[in-house]
Structures are given as structure tokens and as C-alpha cells.
Design a protein around this motif. Structure first.
Motif, mmCIF file in Angstrom:
data_model
loop_
_atom_site.group_PDB
_atom_site.id
_atom_site.type_symbol
_atom_site.label_atom_id
_atom_site.label_comp_id
_atom_site.label_asym_id
_atom_site.label_seq_id
_atom_site.Cartn_x
_atom_site.Cartn_y
_atom_site.Cartn_z
ATOM 1 N N PRO A 72 27.824 51.274 64.217
ATOM 2 C CA PRO A 72 28.347 50.328 63.230
ATOM 3 C C PRO A 72 29.711 50.777 62.702
ATOM 4 C CG PRO A 72 26.037 50.781 62.793
ATOM 5 C CD PRO A 72 26.490 51.766 63.837
ATOM 6 N N VAL A 73 30.662 49.833 62.698
ATOM 7 C CA VAL A 73 32.024 50.145 62.263
ATOM 8 C C VAL A 73 32.588 49.135 61.269
ATOM 9 C CG1 VAL A 73 32.640 51.471 64.329
ATOM 10 C CG2 VAL A 73 33.031 48.981 64.285
ATOM 11 N N GLY A 74 31.927 47.996 61.089
ATOM 12 C CA GLY A 74 32.481 46.996 60.186
ATOM 13 C C GLY A 74 31.537 45.837 59.947
ATOM 14 N N TYR A 75 32.020 44.920 59.147
ATOM 15 C CA TYR A 75 31.236 43.776 58.697
ATOM 16 C C TYR A 75 32.087 42.523 58.773
ATOM 17 C CZ TYR A 75 28.935 40.613 55.409
ATOM 18 O OH TYR A 75 28.334 39.529 54.836
ATOM 19 N N VAL A 76 31.453 41.418 59.144
ATOM 20 C CA VAL A 76 32.118 40.120 59.113
ATOM 21 C C VAL A 76 31.067 39.069 58.748
ATOM 22 C CG1 VAL A 76 31.848 39.676 61.596
ATOM 23 C CG2 VAL A 76 33.678 38.559 60.367
ATOM 24 N N GLN A 77 31.486 38.083 57.970
ATOM 25 C CA GLN A 77 30.588 36.976 57.635
ATOM 26 C C GLN A 77 31.363 35.675 57.772
ATOM 27 O OE1 GLN A 77 29.424 37.812 53.574
ATOM 28 N NE2 GLN A 77 31.194 36.756 52.719
ATOM 29 N N PHE A 78 30.629 34.608 58.056
ATOM 30 C CA PHE A 78 31.267 33.296 58.110
ATOM 31 C C PHE A 78 30.377 32.253 57.483
ATOM 32 C CE2 PHE A 78 28.944 33.443 62.132
ATOM 33 C CZ PHE A 78 28.450 32.159 62.289
ATOM 34 N N ASP A 103 35.089 36.406 56.046
ATOM 35 C CA ASP A 103 35.460 37.627 55.342
ATOM 36 C C ASP A 103 35.157 38.774 56.296
ATOM 37 O OD1 ASP A 103 35.901 36.409 52.619
ATOM 38 O OD2 ASP A 103 33.801 35.887 52.913
ATOM 39 N N VAL A 104 36.002 39.797 56.253
ATOM 40 C CA VAL A 104 35.849 40.886 57.219
ATOM 41 C C VAL A 104 36.375 42.191 56.625
ATOM 42 C CG1 VAL A 104 38.083 40.347 58.290
ATOM 43 C CG2 VAL A 104 36.382 41.576 59.614
ATOM 44 N N PHE A 105 35.756 43.284 57.014
ATOM 45 C CA PHE A 105 36.338 44.595 56.732
ATOM 46 C C PHE A 105 35.879 45.600 57.779
ATOM 47 C CE2 PHE A 105 32.416 44.882 54.169
ATOM 48 C CZ PHE A 105 31.935 46.149 54.492
ATOM 49 N N VAL A 106 36.743 46.566 58.050
ATOM 50 C CA VAL A 106 36.392 47.708 58.890
ATOM 51 C C VAL A 106 35.901 48.774 57.920
ATOM 52 C CG1 VAL A 106 37.265 49.468 60.471
ATOM 53 C CG2 VAL A 106 38.063 47.105 60.676
ATOM 54 N N GLY A 107 34.668 49.204 58.085
ATOM 55 C CA GLY A 107 34.044 50.123 57.145
ATOM 56 C C GLY A 107 34.378 51.586 57.372
ATOM 57 N N ARG A 108 35.036 51.883 58.466
ATOM 58 C CA ARG A 108 35.395 53.269 58.790
ATOM 59 C C ARG A 108 36.909 53.416 58.746
ATOM 60 N NH1 ARG A 108 32.099 55.134 63.635
ATOM 61 N NH2 ARG A 108 33.528 56.884 63.395
ATOM 62 N N PRO A 109 37.449 53.925 57.627
ATOM 63 C CA PRO A 109 38.901 54.002 57.444
ATOM 64 C C PRO A 109 39.645 54.718 58.564
ATOM 65 C CG PRO A 109 37.805 54.388 55.358
ATOM 66 C CD PRO A 109 36.739 54.347 56.419
ATOM 67 N N GLU A 110 39.010 55.651 59.245
ATOM 68 C CA GLU A 110 39.691 56.333 60.350
ATOM 69 C C GLU A 110 40.011 55.390 61.508
ATOM 70 O OE1 GLU A 110 35.237 57.040 61.214
ATOM 71 O OE2 GLU A 110 36.517 56.859 59.418
ATOM 72 N N MET A 142 44.584 39.236 50.008
ATOM 73 C CA MET A 142 45.389 39.615 48.850
ATOM 74 C C MET A 142 46.851 39.734 49.268
ATOM 75 S SD MET A 142 43.129 42.200 46.484
ATOM 76 C CE MET A 142 42.596 43.299 47.785
ATOM 77 N N ALA A 143 47.739 39.252 48.413
ATOM 78 C CA ALA A 143 49.164 39.165 48.748
ATOM 79 C C ALA A 143 49.765 40.519 49.101
ATOM 80 C CB ALA A 143 49.938 38.520 47.599
ATOM 81 N N HIS A 144 49.240 41.596 48.533
ATOM 82 C CA HIS A 144 49.795 42.925 48.818
ATOM 83 C C HIS A 144 49.072 43.650 49.966
ATOM 84 C CE1 HIS A 144 46.504 43.806 46.056
ATOM 85 N NE2 HIS A 144 46.526 45.050 46.484
ATOM 86 N N ASN A 145 48.127 42.971 50.619
ATOM 87 C CA ASN A 145 47.419 43.580 51.753
ATOM 88 C C ASN A 145 48.108 43.163 53.055
ATOM 89 O OD1 ASN A 145 45.668 44.697 53.577
ATOM 90 N ND2 ASN A 145 43.818 43.926 52.592
ATOM 91 N N TYR A 146 49.251 43.780 53.291
ATOM 92 C CA TYR A 146 50.080 43.415 54.444
ATOM 93 C C TYR A 146 49.394 43.736 55.774
ATOM 94 C CZ TYR A 146 53.355 43.414 50.587
ATOM 95 O OH TYR A 146 53.956 43.183 49.386
ATOM 96 N N ARG A 147 48.653 44.821 55.829
ATOM 97 C CA ARG A 147 47.972 45.191 57.075
ATOM 98 C C ARG A 147 46.994 44.092 57.484
ATOM 99 N NH1 ARG A 147 46.056 50.402 56.208
ATOM 100 N NH2 ARG A 147 44.337 49.517 55.031
ATOM 101 N N ALA A 148 46.209 43.594 56.528
ATOM 102 C CA ALA A 148 45.252 42.530 56.837
ATOM 103 C C ALA A 148 45.980 41.268 57.283
ATOM 104 C CB ALA A 148 44.369 42.234 55.632
ATOM 105 N N GLN A 149 47.055 40.918 56.597
ATOM 106 C CA GLN A 149 47.804 39.717 56.970
ATOM 107 C C GLN A 149 48.340 39.827 58.401
ATOM 108 O OE1 GLN A 149 50.624 38.466 53.863
ATOM 109 N NE2 GLN A 149 49.364 39.662 52.448
ATOM 110 N N ARG A 150 48.843 41.008 58.772
ATOM 111 C CA ARG A 150 49.331 41.197 60.153
ATOM 112 C C ARG A 150 48.186 41.076 61.158
ATOM 113 N NH1 ARG A 150 52.329 45.295 57.605
ATOM 114 N NH2 ARG A 150 50.850 46.859 58.351
ATOM 115 N N ALA A 151 47.038 41.650 60.813
ATOM 116 C CA ALA A 151 45.878 41.573 61.713
ATOM 117 C C ALA A 151 45.458 40.124 61.926
ATOM 118 C CB ALA A 151 44.713 42.394 61.148
#
Length: 194
Positions: A72-78, A103-110, A142-151
Motif C-alpha cells: 500500500p502506497v496511497g489512497y484515492v476516492q471518487f 480525492d487522492v494522496f500518496v501516503g508514503r512521502p519518500e 489548494m492554490a499553494h500545492n503546486y506539486r499536486a497541480q502539476r501532477a
């Protein structure tokens, strides 16, 4: 829903035995910086209370765990936006064409910055546009989450509206970008990555 697979990446339905992993992710300050907020860490009890109802067959939200080589490395829901009318109205999202939300996130920051988040979203979009028949998918970043926006942009999302104060995150009303992908933009993004 069946498991979605792209090489070593899989999105599978969440199970109750995933709650401990979710609690670990949702109590990690690095993850909470972008998902939920560091002021709202979730215990196993919190995760169970929030996500157990979403495992029911009649739930409006479908929860998936992302696995990389079975880990397991992340979560996504729709969900359909019309089932989340409050969120849709805050973002100024018309529900006339019945868009889906995710909504999505990678749960392992590495693993951040490796393209995993884009792959997770691309795999889910293939399911939503192909199997489910969605015409449009929307999300808020979020407007300051540039990494997510690029992804998200890598897989065909475009920013359509900046929504001031759309989400209270860590006690501050944060601006969010409403981002939308449609079948056409997804197809062009897919062609661009080949």
C-alpha cells in the motif's frame, strides 16, 4: 468494483484491514500538510468511524487503496459531485453535466515527486471515462500545492476557477483551484505521454 492495474501499480477496493495503514498515513504530519491538516491527525478509531460507512455497497463514495508491487502506497476516492452538493456549491461547480469528483494522496512521502500520484489519477480516469462513462471529472487543489497541480495537469486536468477561502486547512481559509478533466483532455494527455 474490480482492481485496476497498470504494471506494478494497482488500485483496489479499500478493506477494513487497511484502516491501520490509513491511520498511519493520516497521522503523519508530512501527509497532513496537504491532506486533512496537521491539526487533525486521525487515530485508528477516527479512520474506522470515517471510512467504515464508505465500504458499504450503497455508499456514494468509492474508496481505493493504491498498491505498488503489492505494498500500500496511497489512497484515492471518487464520487458523483451531485452526491456532495455542499462541496459542489462551495466550488461553484455546476452539477448539470453530472461530473465525478476525486480525492487522492500518496501516503508514503519518500515516493512524492516520482510520478506515482499522476499514475494513480491516470489509472482512475481510465476507469471513470472508459468503464463508468463519465464525461467530466473535477477536483480541488489548494492554490499553494503546486506539486499536486502539476501532477493533475500531466493527466489532462486544467485549472478553471480560483475559489477564495474554499477550504479551512489548519485553521486558515485556503484558496483552491477547481480543476477539471474531460474525456477529450484526458485523451490528449494520454497521447502526450506515449
Amino acid at each position: 468494483m474490480d482492481t485496476l492495474v497498470d504494471g506494478e501499480l494497482a488500485l483496489r477496493p479499500m478493506r477494513a484491514d487497511d484502516f491501520a495503514t490509513m491511520a498511519r498515513w493520516l497521522s503523519d504530519p508530512r501527509v497532513l500538510t496537504w491532506f486533512g491538516g496537521r491539526d487533525r491527525p486521525m487515530s485508528l478509531l477516527d479512520v474506522t468511524a470515517k471510512y467504515q460507512p464508505r465500504l458499504a455497497a450503497d455508499s456514494a463514495t468509492t474508496c481505493l487503496i493504491a498498491e505498488l508491487d503489492g505494498v500500500p502506497v496511497g489512497y484515492v476516492q471518487f464520487y458523483r459531485w451531485r452526491d456532495h452538493a455542499t462541496d459542489a456549491s462551495v466550488l461553484g461547480l455546476s452539477t448539470l453535466d453530472n461530473p465525478y469528483g476525486l480525492d487522492v494522496f500518496v501516503g508514503r512521502p519518500e515516493l512524492w515527486g516520482t510520478g506515482l500520484g499522476s499514475r494513480m489519477v491516470r489509472l482512475l480516469l481510465g476507469h471513470l471515462f472508459g468503464t463508468v462513462g463519465a464525461r467530466r471529472v473535477a477536483l480541488a487543489a489548494m492554490a499553494h500545492n503546486y506539486r499536486a497541480q502539476r501532477a493533475y495537469a500531466k493527466v489532462g486536468f486544467r485549472r478553471v476557477r480560483l475559489v477564495p477561502g474554499a477550504e479551512v486547512h489548519e485553521g486558515v481559509a485556503r484558496d483552491e483551484w477547481l480543476m477539471v478533466a474531460d474525456r477529450g483532455s484526458y485523451s490528449r494527455a494520454e497521447v502526450g505521454t506515449a
